[in-house]
Scaffold this motif. Structure first.
Motif, PDB file in Angstrom:
ATOM      1  N   GLN A   6      -7.789  13.079  -0.931  1.00  0.00           N
ATOM      2  CA  GLN A   6      -9.806  13.495  -1.195  1.00  0.00           C
ATOM      3  C   GLN A   6      -9.967  14.390   0.293  1.00  0.00           C
ATOM      4  O   GLN A   6     -10.261  15.530  -0.357  1.00  0.00           O
ATOM      5  N   GLU A  10     -11.745  18.666  -0.981  1.00  0.00           N
ATOM      6  CA  GLU A  10     -12.965  19.027  -0.175  1.00  0.00           C
ATOM      7  C   GLU A  10     -12.998  20.085   0.754  1.00  0.00           C
ATOM      8  O   GLU A  10     -13.446  20.968   0.578  1.00  0.00           O
ATOM      9  N   LYS A  11     -11.609  20.345   1.121  1.00  0.00           N
ATOM     10  CA  LYS A  11     -11.340  21.269   2.040  1.00  0.00           C
ATOM     11  C   LYS A  11     -10.753  22.212   2.307  1.00  0.00           C
ATOM     12  O   LYS A  11     -10.649  23.938   2.229  1.00  0.00           O
ATOM     13  N   ASP A  86      -8.506  11.772  -7.627  1.00  0.00           N
ATOM     14  CA  ASP A  86      -7.750  12.764  -6.703  1.00  0.00           C
ATOM     15  C   ASP A  86      -6.600  13.069  -6.635  1.00  0.00           C
ATOM     16  O   ASP A  86      -6.780  14.187  -5.953  1.00  0.00           O
TER      17      ASP A  86
END
Length: 182
Positions: A6, A10-11, A86
């Motif tokens: 995750q 996201e990053k 994910d």
């Protein structure tokens, strides 16, 4: 692994530190090192799990009596579900270039096997008449290219499920876009 996947999604892999992952897990960085060697080890395991899910689906088809097109539909629908999760998003969005060469090569072997199996499904479909005569390798590349892009835009709260998206994509591939004027 899920928390790391995750965070990577996201990053980005390179912008996510082990401290970021440790903070999300409410553990210390040394605690992480008890379970893993480094970020490469985490990414490798995440991507390995995603590919393993695909191979489980292929194994289910081994004794299946369906035609090539039906099997291809099954595997690509399963693939859409994997790559919108994910682990699968990590596989597609981050790719294998972020991995160390030895890790990347191990996963590339697994990925090549997946491509060969899809090529085989297409070839089987051509032989049984459920798929038109086409170049299996180019068709496999086109299918994976289209399906992989789902990971770039899909959101879990989307109005369409991965199964619905897969059904639509497969309809485009099976029927094309041109109106049949015959």
């Amino acid at each position: 692994m899920l928390t790391a996947a995750q965070a990577f999604n996201e990053k980005g892999f390179h912008k996510t530190s082990l401290n970021d992952i440790a903070n999300r897990l409410n553990v210390t960085k040394p605690t992480l090192y008890y379970y893993i060697k480094d970020k490469d080890d985490i990414l490798f395991e995440i991507q390995r799990k995603a590919l393993e899910e695909m191979h489980k689906a292929l194994d289910k088809l081994a004794d299946c009596e369906q035609n090539g097109l039906s099997k291809l539909n099954y595997i690509l629908t399963h693939y859409a579900n994997v790559i919108t999760g994910d682990y699968g998003r990590c596989l597609v969005l981050i790719g294998m270039r972020a991995l160390k060469p030895q890790s990347s090569e191990k996963l590339m072997q697994v990925r090549r096997t997946l491509n060969r199996e899809v090529n085989h499904l297409i070839t089987s479909g051509i032989k049984d008449g459920s798929i038109i005569d086409c170049d299996p390798k180019l068709t496999t590349n086109a299918l994976f290219g289209a399906f992989n892009w789902i990971s770039h835009w899909y959101q879990p709260n989307s109005s369409l499920s991965p199964n619905e998206i897969s059904k639509h994509y497969l309809s485009i591939f099976a029927n094309g876009l041109a109106v049949n004027n015959s």
